[in-house]
Write a protein that holds these residues in place. Structure first.
Motif, mmCIF file in Angstrom:
data_model
loop_
_atom_site.group_PDB
_atom_site.id
_atom_site.type_symbol
_atom_site.label_atom_id
_atom_site.label_comp_id
_atom_site.label_asym_id
_atom_site.label_seq_id
_atom_site.Cartn_x
_atom_site.Cartn_y
_atom_site.Cartn_z
ATOM 1 N N TYR A 230 -11.900 4.217 -39.435
ATOM 2 C CA TYR A 230 -11.538 3.918 -38.048
ATOM 3 C C TYR A 230 -10.076 3.484 -37.975
ATOM 4 O O TYR A 230 -9.618 2.631 -38.748
ATOM 5 N N ASP A 231 -9.342 4.067 -37.031
ATOM 6 C CA ASP A 231 -7.930 3.755 -36.834
ATOM 7 C C ASP A 231 -7.751 3.169 -35.437
ATOM 8 O O ASP A 231 -7.928 3.883 -34.440
ATOM 9 N N PRO A 232 -7.405 1.892 -35.318
ATOM 10 C CA PRO A 232 -7.250 1.302 -33.973
ATOM 11 C C PRO A 232 -6.142 1.946 -33.157
ATOM 12 O O PRO A 232 -6.184 1.917 -31.923
ATOM 13 N N ASN A 233 -5.154 2.529 -33.820
ATOM 14 C CA ASN A 233 -4.049 3.150 -33.087
ATOM 15 C C ASN A 233 -4.439 4.491 -32.475
ATOM 16 O O ASN A 233 -3.762 4.968 -31.551
ATOM 17 N N ASN A 234 -5.490 5.107 -32.986
ATOM 18 C CA ASN A 234 -5.952 6.393 -32.468
ATOM 19 C C ASN A 234 -7.304 6.270 -31.761
ATOM 20 O O ASN A 234 -8.099 7.202 -31.797
ATOM 21 N N ARG A 235 -7.538 5.135 -31.156
ATOM 22 C CA ARG A 235 -8.791 4.921 -30.433
ATOM 23 C C ARG A 235 -8.840 5.810 -29.199
ATOM 24 O O ARG A 235 -7.801 6.208 -28.653
ATOM 25 N N PRO A 236 -10.034 6.163 -28.725
ATOM 26 C CA PRO A 236 -10.122 7.040 -27.546
ATOM 27 C C PRO A 236 -9.636 6.341 -26.283
ATOM 28 O O PRO A 236 -9.633 5.109 -26.174
ATOM 29 N N VAL A 237 -9.193 7.143 -25.337
ATOM 30 C CA VAL A 237 -8.717 6.628 -24.053
ATOM 31 C C VAL A 237 -9.922 6.331 -23.167
ATOM 32 O O VAL A 237 -10.724 7.221 -22.865
ATOM 33 N N ILE A 238 -10.069 5.059 -22.773
ATOM 34 C CA ILE A 238 -11.204 4.624 -21.956
ATOM 35 C C ILE A 238 -10.653 4.039 -20.658
ATOM 36 O O ILE A 238 -10.205 2.891 -20.630
ATOM 37 N N PRO A 239 -10.649 4.792 -19.569
ATOM 38 C CA PRO A 239 -10.199 4.225 -18.289
ATOM 39 C C PRO A 239 -11.198 3.199 -17.778
ATOM 40 O O PRO A 239 -12.412 3.403 -17.838
ATOM 41 N N LEU A 240 -10.704 2.086 -17.297
ATOM 42 C CA LEU A 240 -11.564 0.990 -16.870
ATOM 43 C C LEU A 240 -11.988 1.165 -15.417
ATOM 44 O O LEU A 240 -11.236 1.663 -14.579
ATOM 45 N N MET A 241 -13.214 0.741 -15.127
ATOM 46 C CA MET A 241 -13.692 0.668 -13.745
ATOM 47 C C MET A 241 -13.163 -0.611 -13.109
ATOM 48 O O MET A 241 -13.314 -1.704 -13.663
ATOM 49 N N LEU A 242 -12.556 -0.469 -11.951
ATOM 50 C CA LEU A 242 -11.952 -1.613 -11.285
ATOM 51 C C LEU A 242 -12.978 -2.460 -10.538
ATOM 52 O O LEU A 242 -12.711 -3.634 -10.270
ATOM 53 N N TRP A 243 -14.115 -1.896 -10.188
ATOM 54 C CA TRP A 243 -15.179 -2.665 -9.543
ATOM 55 C C TRP A 243 -16.516 -1.996 -9.845
ATOM 56 O O TRP A 243 -16.563 -0.846 -10.291
ATOM 57 N N LYS A 244 -17.582 -2.741 -9.609
ATOM 58 C CA LYS A 244 -18.924 -2.223 -9.832
ATOM 59 C C LYS A 244 -19.347 -1.403 -8.623
ATOM 60 O O LYS A 244 -19.401 -1.918 -7.503
ATOM 61 N N PRO A 245 -19.658 -0.135 -8.808
ATOM 62 C CA PRO A 245 -20.073 0.681 -7.653
ATOM 63 C C PRO A 245 -21.446 0.262 -7.152
ATOM 64 O O PRO A 245 -22.288 -0.225 -7.914
ATOM 65 N N TYR A 246 -21.659 0.474 -5.867
ATOM 66 C CA TYR A 246 -22.965 0.173 -5.290
ATOM 67 C C TYR A 246 -24.015 1.140 -5.839
ATOM 68 O O TYR A 246 -23.754 2.335 -6.016
ATOM 69 N N ALA A 247 -25.201 0.607 -6.123
ATOM 70 C CA ALA A 247 -26.281 1.451 -6.630
ATOM 71 C C ALA A 247 -26.741 2.401 -5.538
ATOM 72 O O ALA A 247 -26.915 1.993 -4.379
ATOM 73 N N PRO A 248 -26.954 3.677 -5.840
ATOM 74 C CA PRO A 248 -27.436 4.614 -4.813
ATOM 75 C C PRO A 248 -28.880 4.330 -4.438
ATOM 76 O O PRO A 248 -29.563 3.493 -5.051
ATOM 77 N N ILE A 249 -29.363 5.017 -3.446
ATOM 78 C CA ILE A 249 -30.730 4.850 -2.950
ATOM 79 C C ILE A 249 -31.608 5.905 -3.616
ATOM 80 O O ILE A 249 -31.334 7.101 -3.527
ATOM 81 N N TYR A 250 -32.668 5.447 -4.296
ATOM 82 C CA TYR A 250 -33.593 6.332 -4.988
ATOM 83 C C TYR A 250 -34.932 6.351 -4.251
ATOM 84 O O TYR A 250 -35.218 5.475 -3.416
ATOM 85 N N PRO A 251 -35.777 7.334 -4.547
ATOM 86 C CA PRO A 251 -37.108 7.365 -3.906
ATOM 87 C C PRO A 251 -37.924 6.118 -4.238
ATOM 88 O O PRO A 251 -37.678 5.414 -5.228
ATOM 89 N N LYS A 252 -38.910 5.832 -3.395
ATOM 90 C CA LYS A 252 -39.739 4.652 -3.580
ATOM 91 C C LYS A 252 -40.513 4.734 -4.888
ATOM 92 O O LYS A 252 -41.043 5.788 -5.259
ATOM 93 N N LEU A 253 -40.557 3.609 -5.578
ATOM 94 C CA LEU A 253 -41.266 3.551 -6.856
ATOM 95 C C LEU A 253 -42.775 3.411 -6.652
ATOM 96 O O LEU A 253 -43.566 4.014 -7.371
ATOM 97 N N VAL A 254 -43.179 2.617 -5.669
ATOM 98 C CA VAL A 254 -44.595 2.361 -5.400
ATOM 99 C C VAL A 254 -45.013 3.151 -4.168
ATOM 100 O O VAL A 254 -44.402 3.021 -3.098
ATOM 101 N N LYS A 255 -46.026 3.961 -4.307
ATOM 102 C CA LYS A 255 -46.553 4.738 -3.195
ATOM 103 C C LYS A 255 -47.626 3.946 -2.458
ATOM 104 O O LYS A 255 -48.245 3.032 -3.025
ATOM 105 N N ASN A 256 -47.837 4.302 -1.205
ATOM 106 C CA ASN A 256 -48.885 3.640 -0.423
ATOM 107 C C ASN A 256 -50.271 3.901 -1.017
ATOM 108 O O ASN A 256 -51.119 3.009 -1.045
#
Length: 353
Positions: A230-256
């Motif tokens: 491992y070479d710290p000088n050749n580490r991969p480029v990792i762009p940082l997230m500036l904020w936490k994105p809002y979680a999307p809306i998924y289908p209901k987990l529990v059905k009637n």
């Protein structure tokens, strides 16, 4: 003659001193009642510093055209906020924020944000990625080398430690791992909360996204090794997230009405689960490594199981139920008052699974 001179001096002092006292007192009031933050009382007013003249012909002061270019990363996977706690096969039915708002910032990344991820722009060659990773890892560690690293990094007072919470293996955590790898051969990762239900999934994403190797696991403690070459000088480029994105809306987990049951049977199962004693009591940010095995064992004799998740939180309860649905497997039929009611399903479904 002397008397006249003395009288003239006394008259002059009487006429000058009141003016002098008045001027001093007025200056005292002006300084004491000054409301200018840059002119505090009894201090001279601060003058703005003079700006240095810059030479426009000097190339050192010219703007670098590469600073405004979007950042390019050669990492061979789609960028997500969390890799271990999201399922790419499940498509959301809506978004809580417009997908055009990228958490990486406007114009800072050459990948387009879709609302859940930033897909890679080029086709990934898995063979070349595996070869590059094996080249960095080098020869496998011997038992003595593993024991030495474990003894050095497994203790609680280890300086190279990362806490993995309910977000799981997040994108910015990859940058933290590589920052620790600059000065340490391994990093200690302490896992808590919902991700501990499936530690195999956590280990897989840590190795797959960072390129390291998990050399030690004890309950919820992991040691991630960086590799011999491992070479710290050749580490991969990792762009940082500036904020936490809002979680999307998924289908209901529990059905009637649960699949395979009628409405009355579903209602009867829910009432039976609420009135049954809890199988386990989960704590907030606890270690849930044995929950799956306990639920599977309980389903051998019981048809409905209740988990007491008091003080865990509503969102974490749903995440626990979603993971148990795939890991056990079972059918969540109710989330109420931080209680999880699980149904084992039909015998035919169990045999097929």
């Amino acid at each position: 003659m002397l008397k006249c001179l003395r009288m003239a001096l006394q008259i002059q002092t009487l006429t000058i001193r009141p003016n002098k006292y008045f001027l001093c007192f007025s200056r005292f009031l002006s300084q004491f009642l000054s409301r200018d933050p840059y002119d505090p009382p009894f201090s001279p007013s601060s003058k703005p510093p003079k700006l240095k003249k810059t030479n426009k012909n000097n190339p050192s002061h010219a703007k670098d055209p590469t600073l405004n270019r979007p950042l390019k990363s050669d990492l061979p996977f789609d960028f997500r906020y969390s890799y271990s706690e999201t399922n790419p096969s499940v498509e959301p039915i809506g978004f809580r924020e417009p997908p055009r708002f990228s958490p990486f910032g406007p114009g800072r990344l050459d990948r387009r944000w879709t609302g859940t991820s930033a897909p890679a722009q080029q086709q990934v060659d898995q063979e070349s990625v595996a070869q590059a990773r094996s080249r960095v890892l080098g020869d496998p560690l011997t038992e003595e080398e593993v024991a030495e690293l474990v003894e050095h990094y497994r203790h609680n007072d280890c300086a190279s430690q990362i806490n993995l919470g309910k977000g799981g293996v997040t994108h910015n955590m990859l940058d933290d791992i590589h920052n620790h790898w600059k000065r340490a051969e391994a990093v200690r990762i302490k896992c808590l909360g919902v991700p501990t239900l499936d530690m195999h999934n956590v280990c897989f994403h840590l190795e797959d996204k960072s390129g390291g190797k998990v050399i030690y696991q004890h309950i919820n403690i992991l040691l991630l090794y960086r590799g011999r070459n491992y070479d710290p000088n050749n580490r991969p480029v990792i762009p940082l997230m500036l904020w936490k994105p809002y979680a999307p809306i998924y289908p209901k987990l529990v059905k009637n009405v649960a699949d395979g049951l009628t409405f009355e049977e579903t209602k009867e199962m829910r009432n039976r689960g609420l009135n049954s004693p809890p199988l386990m009591k989960l704590t907030r940010n606890g270690v849930y490594v044995n929950v799956v095995a306990r639920v599977r064992e309980a389903f051998e004799t019981e048809e409905v199981v209740r988990l007491d998740c008091t003080h865990v939180g509503t969102s974490d309860c749903k995440k626990v139920g979603l993971k148990l649905k795939d890991l056990v497997p079972c059918v969540p039929i109710l989330f109420k008052d931080e209680q999880i009611i699980l149904w084992r399903g039909k015998r035919e479904q169990e045999q097929e699974s």
